[in-house]
Design a protein around this motif. Structure first.
Motif, short mmCIF file in Angstrom:
data_model
loop_
_atom_site.label_atom_id
_atom_site.label_comp_id
_atom_site.label_asym_id
_atom_site.label_seq_id
_atom_site.Cartn_x
_atom_site.Cartn_y
_atom_site.Cartn_z
N UNK A 185 2.51 2.26 -3.58
CA UNK A 185 1.60 2.70 -4.26
C UNK A 185 1.33 4.18 -4.12
N UNK A 186 1.10 4.78 -2.70
CA UNK A 186 0.54 6.20 -2.37
C UNK A 186 1.86 6.85 -2.90
N UNK A 226 -2.69 19.18 -8.80
CA UNK A 226 -3.58 19.24 -7.55
C UNK A 226 -4.60 17.80 -7.85
N UNK A 227 -4.93 17.45 -8.86
CA UNK A 227 -5.80 16.38 -9.12
C UNK A 227 -5.17 15.16 -8.28
N UNK A 228 -3.77 14.87 -8.82
CA UNK A 228 -3.22 13.66 -8.37
C UNK A 228 -2.84 13.58 -6.83
N UNK A 285 -4.74 15.18 -4.70
CA UNK A 285 -5.69 14.87 -3.90
C UNK A 285 -6.31 13.76 -3.89
N UNK A 286 -6.07 12.93 -5.07
CA UNK A 286 -6.28 11.43 -5.03
C UNK A 286 -5.36 10.81 -4.08
N UNK A 333 2.55 7.44 -6.33
CA UNK A 333 1.48 8.55 -6.93
C UNK A 333 1.67 9.97 -6.60
N UNK A 373 -4.34 12.04 -1.35
CA UNK A 373 -4.99 12.53 0.08
C UNK A 373 -6.16 11.63 0.13
N UNK A 374 -7.00 11.24 -0.80
CA UNK A 374 -8.27 10.70 -0.53
C UNK A 374 -7.98 9.44 -0.25
N UNK A 375 -7.03 8.73 -0.67
CA UNK A 375 -7.06 7.23 -0.62
C UNK A 375 -5.83 6.89 0.79
N UNK A 409 0.84 -1.31 -0.02
CA UNK A 409 0.00 0.12 0.05
C UNK A 409 0.82 1.19 -0.03
#
Lengths: 275, 284
Positions: free
Chosen positions: A20-21, A41-43, A45-46, A24, A48-50, A17
């Motif tokens: 992977x983060x 920003x999109x990536x 935020x991705x 990214x 941050x979300x996961x 895990x």
């Protein structure tokens, strides 16, 4: 035996895990370095979300804030630098996000807010060794607030910022006194415009005032009181007022020009840290 | 022992590969979760990009609807309409029609009438929303004739406001530009006062009056040049004043209509156009 395999499976999952983060997040940083701020920003935020354990919360929020800042979305940048501050894991990260908030607020020209933030940091004993940095950013805050003299004083307290001090002094010297320009034009119409270097306007202003002043005085001398009052109020007074307004306007315009030129020079040529 | 070691190795590799597929942040399942999160946080542009990306791979009406909804939220109505119109799945028809009806109402578009067919809205809740949107459009045109129509479809606290809006749209406050010009021709500045520009009216009256007085004075004192000068100024100011009064009345009418529409928009926005919240939420 079954428990053993389950344990192995979970362990592998857990170990997988993190990369992977992390991978990214590195990709988001790469996008930022390639100046693709929207995608960065999109990536981020991705990630941050996961990132359920919030292990990269500081990095993601910091990267999002930096990308927003580069994209000139300063309010969003301020929000995410604050989030980074909340997720800071140590004193250094806390200070880093605080300074970035201050820099964004300088750019937003939130003068009072920056001063308050710097006051708080200066009174915090944990950061007693960073007082020269705080003075430096306070100087920039004054500089963006068009208070070049105060900025010059603050930059003058440190040898490394002598270049900024000289620049501030130069801008201050270039500035015109608005009240002096207006005062000159009160005494002699057009003189304020001469003072600010607007010679043509100064001559025109003087000419109109002399003409209508002469006609008004002549009318009163010929005992045509009504004519004198009408010409004096409708023409002479109008040109006299225009002369005062112009003197004030030109002085302000020149001052704004001097400030803008200095800020542009700093943006393009100054090599030290900038907001 | 050897067998066990091989089995463990296989299990480890399977677990890793399984996880890689499951945990990849870019699987469509994870993209859906992320898009929903972005939508919830009002980052509609990024959410739209995620939905559009997934739709390009899956050709799925749910994703297309959600993307359209994102553009709707960003007030990019053209894109939203294009996406919503291309949906083929029947289950989105009602919601889509309502969204399009709302878009048409927000844009004050003539497309509203073509969408206003009750047969599109079979369920009672949707039918009620349709009726409301339709009435709101009629109010905009000032064509509601009976108060009962509003009373039957809206809550009591909204009825009087909507009735007032209907009256204002049906009978807008207007000033006649011709009357304003005529008034100013008779009494300088009167046309401006008629259109509510009191300061301008009084100034026009004083300036024109002053020049007219100076003209007469100079006629009596035998100063032909000054007579012509002040007479011309008086005529020039009065002509400007008459034309200004005409324009002032026209501006009054435009501004009044603009303010009324703005007030109506604000009122409807505060109530979210009486459209239930769930209609503007993405499909799971």
């Amino acid at each position: 035996m079954r428990r053993f395999f389950t344990f192995i499976f979970l362990l592998t999952s857990l170990l997988s895990a993190q990369p992977e983060l992390k991978t990214h997040l590195a990709y988001a940083s790469l996008l930022y370095n390639q100046e693709k701020y929207f995608d960065a920003v999109t990536e981020a935020k991705r990630v941050e979300f996961f990132d359920s354990t919030k292990q990269f919360a500081f990095e993601t929020n910091f990267l999002i804030a930096q990308s927003y800042k580069r994209g000139n979305k300063l309010s969003d940048a301020a929000v995410y630098f604050t989030k980074a501050e909340i997720n800071a894991r140590n004193q250094q990260e806390f200070l880093q996000s605080k300074i970035e908030q201050i820099k964004v607020n300088i750019l937003r020209r939130a003068f009072t807010q920056v001063n308050n933030q710097l006051d708080k940091l200066e009174s915090d004993s944990r950061f007693s060794g960073d007082s020269s940095a705080f003075k430096y950013w306070r100087g920039w805050n004054y500089l963006f607030n068009d208070e070049w003299e105060k900025a010059s004083e603050l930059f003058g307290e440190n040898d490394s910022t002598a270049q900024l001090k000289i620049l501030c002094e130069q801008v201050q010297k270039k500035k015109y006194s608005v009240s002096f320009a207006k005062g000159l034009s009160v005494v002699l119409p057009g003189a304020g415009q001469f003072y600010t270097g607007n010679y043509f306007s100064g001559i025109l202003s003087l000419g109109w005032n002399v003409l209508w002043g002469y006609v008004t005085v002549k009318a009163f001398n010929a005992e045509r009181t009504f004519d004198g009052m009408a010409i004096g109020s409708l023409l002479w007074l109008r040109f006299y007022n225009g002369n005062l307004t112009n003197a004030e306007k030109f002085a302000k315009e020149r001052n704004e020009q001097a400030s803008d030129e200095a800020l542009q020079f700093l943006q393009k040529n100054y090599q030290g840290p900038k907001p | 022992m050897k067998r066990t070691a091989v089995f463990v190795a296989i299990m480890l590799s399977m677990a890793s590969s399984l996880f890689c597929q499951e945990a990849s942040l870019l699987t469509n399942q994870n993209r859906k979760l992320f898009a929903a999160y972005l939508f919830e946080n009002r980052d509609y542009l990024r959410a739209a990009e995620e939905y559009t990306f997934m739709n390009a791979q899956e050709q799925n009406d749910t994703l297309l609807y959600n993307a359209g909804l994102c553009y709707f939220k960003m007030a990019e109505f053209e894109k939203a309409n294009a996406m919503l119109s291309s949906l083929s799945n029947q289950k989105f028809q009602e919601r889509t029609r309502l969204l399009q009806l709302k878009i048409a109402l927000m844009q004050k578009s003539s497309a509203l009438d073509s969408l206003s067919h009750p047969e599109f809205y079979p369920t009672p809740e949707i039918n009620q929303t349709y009726k409301r949107l339709s009435i709101l459009n009629q109010i905009l045109n000032g064509t509601i004739e009976s108060r009962a129509t509003i009373e039957q479809n809206f809550n009591r606290e909204d009825v009087s406001s909507l009735q007032n809006f209907n009256n204002s749209f049906a009978h807008p406050k207007k000033k006649s530009p011709a009357a304003a010009a005529l008034l100013s021709a008779l009494i300088p500045g009167a046309g401006k006062i008629y259109t509510g520009n009191y300061g301008d009216g009084v100034t026009a009256f004083l300036v024109t009056g002053l020049f007219a007085y100076l003209t007469v004075e100079n006629v009596y004192h035998g100063h032909p040049f000054r007579t012509w000068l002040f007479g011309s100024l008086a005529a020039f100011f009065n002509a400007g004043n008459i034309y200004g009064s005409f324009i002032s009345a026209r501006n009054y009418n435009v501004e009044n209509a603009h303010h009324l529409e703005n007030d109506y928009d604000t009122y409807l926005n505060e109530r979210d156009y009486f459209v239930p919240k769930e209609i503007e939420e993405p499909f799971k």
